[in-house]
Design a protein around this motif. Sequence first.
Motif, PDB file in Angstrom:
ATOM      1  N   THR A 242       0.780  -1.403  -0.054  1.00 12.40           N
ATOM      2  CA  THR A 242       0.031  -0.001  -0.056  1.00 12.40           C
ATOM      3  C   THR A 242       0.846   1.245   0.031  1.00 12.40           C
ATOM      4  N   SER A 243       0.325   2.376  -0.276  1.00 14.33           N
ATOM      5  CA  SER A 243       0.966   3.657  -0.130  1.00 14.33           C
ATOM      6  C   SER A 243       0.732   4.282   1.086  1.00 14.33           C
ATOM      7  N   PHE A 244       1.578   5.007   1.489  1.00 14.17           N
ATOM      8  CA  PHE A 244       1.137   5.888   2.814  1.00 14.17           C
ATOM      9  C   PHE A 244       0.122   6.984   2.669  1.00 14.17           C
ATOM     10  N   GLU A 245      -0.054   7.449   1.563  1.00 12.80           N
ATOM     11  CA  GLU A 245      -1.260   8.300   1.340  1.00 12.80           C
ATOM     12  C   GLU A 245      -2.226   7.652   1.682  1.00 12.80           C
ATOM     13  N   THR A 246      -2.514   6.052   1.637  1.00 15.12           N
ATOM     14  CA  THR A 246      -3.622   5.189   1.912  1.00 15.12           C
ATOM     15  C   THR A 246      -3.834   5.142   3.290  1.00 15.12           C
ATOM     16  N   VAL A 247      -2.749   5.247   4.025  1.00 19.96           N
ATOM     17  CA  VAL A 247      -2.750   4.991   5.609  1.00 19.96           C
ATOM     18  C   VAL A 247      -3.345   6.224   5.924  1.00 19.96           C
ATOM     19  N   VAL A 248      -2.655   7.552   5.524  1.00 20.60           N
ATOM     20  CA  VAL A 248      -3.453   8.601   6.150  1.00 20.60           C
ATOM     21  C   VAL A 248      -4.926   8.829   5.703  1.00 20.60           C
ATOM     22  N   LYS A 249      -5.289   8.464   4.550  1.00 20.30           N
ATOM     23  CA  LYS A 249      -6.780   8.465   4.289  1.00 20.30           C
ATOM     24  C   LYS A 249      -7.494   7.973   5.057  1.00 20.30           C
ATOM     25  N   GLN A 250      -6.967   6.662   5.428  1.00 14.85           N
ATOM     26  CA  GLN A 250      -7.858   5.725   6.219  1.00 14.85           C
ATOM     27  C   GLN A 250      -7.945   6.314   7.890  1.00 14.85           C
ATOM     28  N   ASN A 251      -6.497   6.860   8.093  1.00 17.54           N
ATOM     29  CA  ASN A 251      -6.569   7.451   9.430  1.00 17.54           C
ATOM     30  C   ASN A 251      -7.100   6.525  10.684  1.00 17.54           C
ATOM     31  N   PRO A 252      -6.467   5.419  10.720  1.00 11.86           N
ATOM     32  CA  PRO A 252      -6.931   4.696  11.765  1.00 11.86           C
ATOM     33  C   PRO A 252      -6.707   5.095  13.249  1.00 11.86           C
ATOM     34  N   ASP A 253      -7.452   4.717  14.219  1.00  8.79           N
ATOM     35  CA  ASP A 253      -7.166   5.075  15.592  1.00  8.79           C
ATOM     36  C   ASP A 253      -5.819   4.337  16.150  1.00  8.79           C
ATOM     37  N   TYR A 254      -5.297   3.135  15.547  1.00  9.78           N
ATOM     38  CA  TYR A 254      -4.292   2.325  15.787  1.00  9.78           C
ATOM     39  C   TYR A 254      -3.654   1.577  14.443  1.00  9.78           C
ATOM     40  N   ILE A 255      -2.183   1.633  14.548  1.00  7.94           N
ATOM     41  CA  ILE A 255      -1.440   0.809  13.697  1.00  7.94           C
ATOM     42  C   ILE A 255      -0.430  -0.226  14.105  1.00  7.94           C
ATOM     43  N   PHE A 256      -0.990  -1.197  13.855  1.00  7.23           N
ATOM     44  CA  PHE A 256      -0.042  -2.267  14.199  1.00  7.23           C
ATOM     45  C   PHE A 256       1.033  -2.885  13.301  1.00  7.23           C
ATOM     46  N   VAL A 257       2.279  -2.985  13.491  1.00  5.41           N
ATOM     47  CA  VAL A 257       3.278  -3.285  12.553  1.00  5.41           C
ATOM     48  C   VAL A 257       4.181  -4.453  13.021  1.00  5.41           C
ATOM     49  N   MET A 258       4.300  -5.624  11.957  1.00  5.13           N
ATOM     50  CA  MET A 258       5.242  -6.465  12.190  1.00  5.13           C
ATOM     51  C   MET A 258       6.386  -6.276  11.314  1.00  5.13           C
ATOM     52  N   ASP A 259       7.567  -6.592  11.751  1.00  3.24           N
ATOM     53  CA  ASP A 259       8.600  -6.359  11.014  1.00  3.24           C
ATOM     54  C   ASP A 259       9.169  -7.636  10.237  1.00  3.24           C
ATOM     55  N   ARG A 260       8.754  -7.831   9.027  1.00  4.93           N
ATOM     56  CA  ARG A 260       9.206  -9.059   8.520  1.00  4.93           C
ATOM     57  C   ARG A 260      10.754  -9.511   8.155  1.00  4.93           C
ATOM     58  N   ASP A 261      11.507  -8.313   7.878  1.00  9.14           N
ATOM     59  CA  ASP A 261      12.947  -8.312   7.614  1.00  9.14           C
ATOM     60  C   ASP A 261      13.664  -8.689   9.102  1.00  9.14           C
ATOM     61  N   SER A 262      13.278  -8.017   9.968  1.00  8.84           N
ATOM     62  CA  SER A 262      13.735  -8.407  11.585  1.00  8.84           C
ATOM     63  C   SER A 262      13.263  -9.807  11.615  1.00  8.84           C
ATOM     64  N   ALA A 263      12.167 -10.527  11.432  1.00  8.28           N
ATOM     65  CA  ALA A 263      11.544 -11.980  11.761  1.00  8.28           C
ATOM     66  C   ALA A 263      12.600 -12.796  11.071  1.00  8.28           C
ATOM     67  N   ILE A 264      13.026 -12.442   9.910  1.00  9.13           N
ATOM     68  CA  ILE A 264      13.847 -13.470   9.195  1.00  9.13           C
ATOM     69  C   ILE A 264      15.325 -13.076   9.059  1.00  9.13           C
ATOM     70  N   SER A 265      15.488 -12.068   9.893  1.00 14.49           N
ATOM     71  CA  SER A 265      17.024 -11.629   9.988  1.00 14.49           C
ATOM     72  C   SER A 265      17.740 -11.145   8.649  1.00 14.49           C
ATOM     73  N   THR A 266      16.920 -10.446   8.063  1.00 18.01           N
ATOM     74  CA  THR A 266      17.403  -9.698   6.544  1.00 18.01           C
ATOM     75  C   THR A 266      18.547  -8.988   6.702  1.00 18.01           C
ATOM     76  N   ALA A 267      19.749  -9.209   6.379  1.00 21.20           N
ATOM     77  CA  ALA A 267      20.949  -8.251   6.679  1.00 21.20           C
ATOM     78  C   ALA A 267      20.729  -6.852   5.786  1.00 21.20           C
ATOM     79  N   GLY A 268      21.172  -6.042   6.605  1.00 21.84           N
ATOM     80  CA  GLY A 268      20.980  -4.339   5.978  1.00 21.84           C
ATOM     81  C   GLY A 268      19.752  -3.900   5.747  1.00 21.84           C
TER      82      GLY A 268
END
Length: 323
Positions: A242-268
């Motif tokens: 998605t685009s962050f413009e979409t996030v702004v337009k929907q303007n939720p009360d909460y945003i939950f974020v899972m970091d996939r790169d951290s989960a699978i130890s993606t270097a850099g």
Amino acid sequence: MKKHFKKLLLMALMAVMAVGLIACGTDKSDNESTKEEKTSVTITSLDASKNEIELEVPYNPKRIAILDLASLDIIDELGVGDRVVGMASTSIDYLEKYSNDASIKNLGTIKEADLEAVMECEPDIIFIGGRLSKSYDALSEIAPVVYLATDEGLVNSVSKNAKTIASIFGMEDKVDSLMSDFGARIDTIKKISSGKTALVGMTTSGSFNLLGNDGRCSLIGVEAGFNNLTAAGSTSTHGNETSFETVVKQNPDYIFVMDRDSAISTAGAKNAKEIVENELVKTTDAYKNNHIIYLEHSNVWYTAEGGIQALDIMLTDLEKGLK
């Protein structure tokens, strides 16, 4: 005469007691014999096409191959982890003891099994997850393959799958106590989530993907009760970019974020906060109210969702984030 009568009575009583003892001994022997004679059990599992099947597996297996971390989580919680002879590699803290055990053979990853290694560890039973469904037939040539999914709501699926696995070891009675406090904890979270909107997203390779209630992190929009604004329709395995413009337009009360790169130890890779907290997102109510919640144990959410201990950790991440 009286002495003779008493003697006969005593002998009769002893005979009755002897019969009773023999009967008791026979019952015990029969019970133990029945238990020993039980060599297999039939469970409901999935096949390579994710169709439910009735699968006969060894009862109380002694050699277990694990290629699914949620199943390993449950087996560990049931106390039969000492039977694991081979497993997929993992960096999850509470399961790392298996990866670090030199006596347990490395079977590859939860996405790519080393079939030769699986064969060499001579398992009685193999556990896989959805990432390895393509290898189901090949693995079935080695031993019965138990393939379980989380398609019925996470909490219900964890309970169902745990009971399925427990039945293989004759431990069904342990599952309810292991799951006992989750309901109350979810009810507490619902007091916060009631009437609140949310976006549930995953950062991966620099992008932000939105997740619905039909896959990963569904706990947030289903059991935890947040109104996930992406719930309508289906999302892919890794969400929909998605685009962050979409996030702004929907303007939720909460945003939950899972970091996939951290989960699978993606270097850099950029961390989730670097990606999400840009100038656009900083205009949302979620950011202004400090309601952007980064799921602390991303590797558990991403690779072990479906385990009993994983569910405990995931709820703890929500509880800490919502304080």
